[in-house]
Design a protein around this motif. Structure first.
Motif, PDB file in Angstrom:
ATOM      1  N   MET A 130       0.841  -1.178   0.000  1.00  0.00           N
ATOM      2  CA  MET A 130       0.000   0.000   0.000  1.00  0.00           C
ATOM      3  C   MET A 130       0.879   1.232   0.000  1.00  0.00           C
ATOM      4  N   ARG A 131       0.375   2.210  -0.673  1.00  0.00           N
ATOM      5  CA  ARG A 131       1.032   3.507  -0.664  1.00  0.00           C
ATOM      6  C   ARG A 131       0.005   4.543  -0.248  1.00  0.00           C
ATOM      7  N   ALA A 132       0.457   5.482   0.554  1.00  0.00           N
ATOM      8  CA  ALA A 132      -0.416   6.578   0.957  1.00  0.00           C
ATOM      9  C   ALA A 132       0.337   7.884   0.815  1.00  0.00           C
ATOM     10  N   VAL A 133      -0.345   8.871   0.296  1.00  0.00           N
ATOM     11  CA  VAL A 133       0.146  10.236   0.282  1.00  0.00           C
ATOM     12  C   VAL A 133      -0.697  10.991   1.292  1.00  0.00           C
ATOM     13  N   LEU A 134      -0.041  11.493   2.334  1.00  0.00           N
ATOM     14  CA  LEU A 134      -0.716  12.284   3.358  1.00  0.00           C
ATOM     15  C   LEU A 134      -0.456  13.748   3.066  1.00  0.00           C
ATOM     16  N   LEU A 187      -4.857   6.854  -1.191  1.00  0.00           N
ATOM     17  CA  LEU A 187      -4.471   5.478  -0.875  1.00  0.00           C
ATOM     18  C   LEU A 187      -4.405   4.627  -2.131  1.00  0.00           C
ATOM     19  N   GLY A 188      -3.236   4.051  -2.379  1.00  0.00           N
ATOM     20  CA  GLY A 188      -3.049   3.113  -3.482  1.00  0.00           C
ATOM     21  C   GLY A 188      -2.890   1.707  -2.924  1.00  0.00           C
ATOM     22  N   ILE A 189      -3.561   0.752  -3.567  1.00  0.00           N
ATOM     23  CA  ILE A 189      -3.537  -0.642  -3.109  1.00  0.00           C
ATOM     24  C   ILE A 189      -3.048  -1.518  -4.240  1.00  0.00           C
ATOM     25  N   GLN A 224      -6.755   5.749  -4.821  1.00  0.00           N
ATOM     26  CA  GLN A 224      -5.903   6.372  -5.832  1.00  0.00           C
ATOM     27  C   GLN A 224      -5.003   5.318  -6.473  1.00  0.00           C
ATOM     28  N   PHE A 225      -5.545   4.547  -7.425  1.00  0.00           N
ATOM     29  CA  PHE A 225      -4.769   3.475  -8.049  1.00  0.00           C
ATOM     30  C   PHE A 225      -3.550   3.998  -8.793  1.00  0.00           C
ATOM     31  N   THR A 226      -3.566   5.255  -9.197  1.00  0.00           N
ATOM     32  CA  THR A 226      -2.442   5.804  -9.971  1.00  0.00           C
ATOM     33  C   THR A 226      -1.163   5.948  -9.151  1.00  0.00           C
ATOM     34  N   LEU A 227      -1.239   5.738  -7.839  1.00  0.00           N
ATOM     35  CA  LEU A 227      -0.018   5.753  -7.030  1.00  0.00           C
ATOM     36  C   LEU A 227       0.907   4.586  -7.385  1.00  0.00           C
ATOM     37  N   PHE A 228       0.374   3.603  -8.108  1.00  0.00           N
ATOM     38  CA  PHE A 228       1.192   2.478  -8.558  1.00  0.00           C
ATOM     39  C   PHE A 228       1.492   2.548 -10.050  1.00  0.00           C
ATOM     40  N   ALA A 229       1.524   3.738 -10.593  1.00  0.00           N
ATOM     41  CA  ALA A 229       1.841   3.913 -12.009  1.00  0.00           C
ATOM     42  C   ALA A 229       3.278   3.479 -12.287  1.00  0.00           C
ATOM     43  N   PHE A 289      -0.527   0.435 -15.173  1.00  0.00           N
ATOM     44  CA  PHE A 289      -1.078   0.293 -13.828  1.00  0.00           C
ATOM     45  C   PHE A 289      -1.254  -1.162 -13.423  1.00  0.00           C
ATOM     46  N   THR A 290      -0.386  -2.038 -13.935  1.00  0.00           N
ATOM     47  CA  THR A 290      -0.536  -3.466 -13.664  1.00  0.00           C
ATOM     48  C   THR A 290      -0.314  -3.813 -12.189  1.00  0.00           C
ATOM     49  N   ARG A 291       0.437  -2.996 -11.453  1.00  0.00           N
ATOM     50  CA  ARG A 291       0.662  -3.276 -10.026  1.00  0.00           C
ATOM     51  C   ARG A 291      -0.526  -2.903  -9.159  1.00  0.00           C
ATOM     52  N   ALA A 292      -1.369  -2.027  -9.662  1.00  0.00           N
ATOM     53  CA  ALA A 292      -2.539  -1.611  -8.885  1.00  0.00           C
ATOM     54  C   ALA A 292      -3.526  -2.781  -8.792  1.00  0.00           C
ATOM     55  N   ALA A 293      -4.058  -2.971  -7.603  1.00  0.00           N
ATOM     56  CA  ALA A 293      -5.009  -4.071  -7.383  1.00  0.00           C
ATOM     57  C   ALA A 293      -6.298  -3.819  -8.155  1.00  0.00           C
ATOM     58  N   LYS A 294      -6.866  -4.891  -8.662  1.00  0.00           N
ATOM     59  CA  LYS A 294      -8.168  -4.832  -9.318  1.00  0.00           C
ATOM     60  C   LYS A 294      -9.239  -4.599  -8.247  1.00  0.00           C
ATOM     61  N   PRO A 295     -10.409  -4.103  -8.654  1.00  0.00           N
ATOM     62  CA  PRO A 295     -11.452  -3.780  -7.678  1.00  0.00           C
ATOM     63  C   PRO A 295     -11.831  -4.915  -6.725  1.00  0.00           C
ATOM     64  N   ASP A 296     -11.816  -6.168  -7.192  1.00  0.00           N
ATOM     65  CA  ASP A 296     -12.211  -7.267  -6.307  1.00  0.00           C
ATOM     66  C   ASP A 296     -11.254  -7.436  -5.123  1.00  0.00           C
TER      67      ASP A 296
END
Length: 150
Positions: free
Chosen positions: A1-5, A31-33, A78-83, A93-100
């Motif tokens: 997980m990545r978070a930008v605060l 939050l990126g997952i 924010q899935f784009t945190l794993f761009a 964005f293949t590292r970003a988790a799918k919605p499920d």
């Protein structure tokens, strides 16, 4: 997980002209997952967010956490945190988790942060086209990645 605060004096999220979440003093958290994220990552990150001492004390030093300033959280997926940006100019964005995978973790993060903060966490809408407004205070912006805990 990545978070930008982002330490803010105000932040809000609007979807289709309707405000889904708004706060004053506190954190806007992006939050990126990713697929590799676990409940352990979630717990560690939630504790880190709640405990982050970046609010000014009476001497102007960053020594206070959210609870010390009665702060709030606006949590935005924010899935784009794993761009992936190494090749070309179009990010992947293949590292970003799918919605499920991502939605249950996002919902658990809302629950965890609310429990730790002792009040409701404001949110956007997962997967929606969100318009985020904020007034960054400082500016103070911090990146936290659960894969870099050490």
């Amino acid at each position: 997980m990545r978070a930008v605060l982002q330490r803010v004096t105000q932040a809000s999220c609007v979807v289709d002209g309707i405000t889904t979440g708004a706060i004053t003093t506190g954190f806007l958290v992006l939050l990126g997952i990713e697929d590799a994220d676990t409940a352990e990552d979630l717990d560690w990150l939630a504790q880190k967010i709640i405990g982050m001492r970046v609010f000014s004390d009476e001497n102007g030093m960053m020594n206070k956490a959210l609870a010390d300033v009665n702060g709030d959280i606006l949590l935005i997926s924010q899935f784009t945190l794993f761009a992936a940006t190494k090749k070309g100019n179009r990010p992947g964005f293949t590292r970003a988790a799918k919605p499920d995978v991502a939605i249950p973790l996002y919902e658990k993060m809302i629950e965890k942060l609310s429990a730790l903060l002792g009040k409701k966490v404001s949110t956007g809408i997962f997967g929606a086209d969100m318009k985020i407004s904020l007034l960054n205070d400082g500016p103070v912006t911090i990146l936290i990645d659960t894969k870099n805990k050490e």
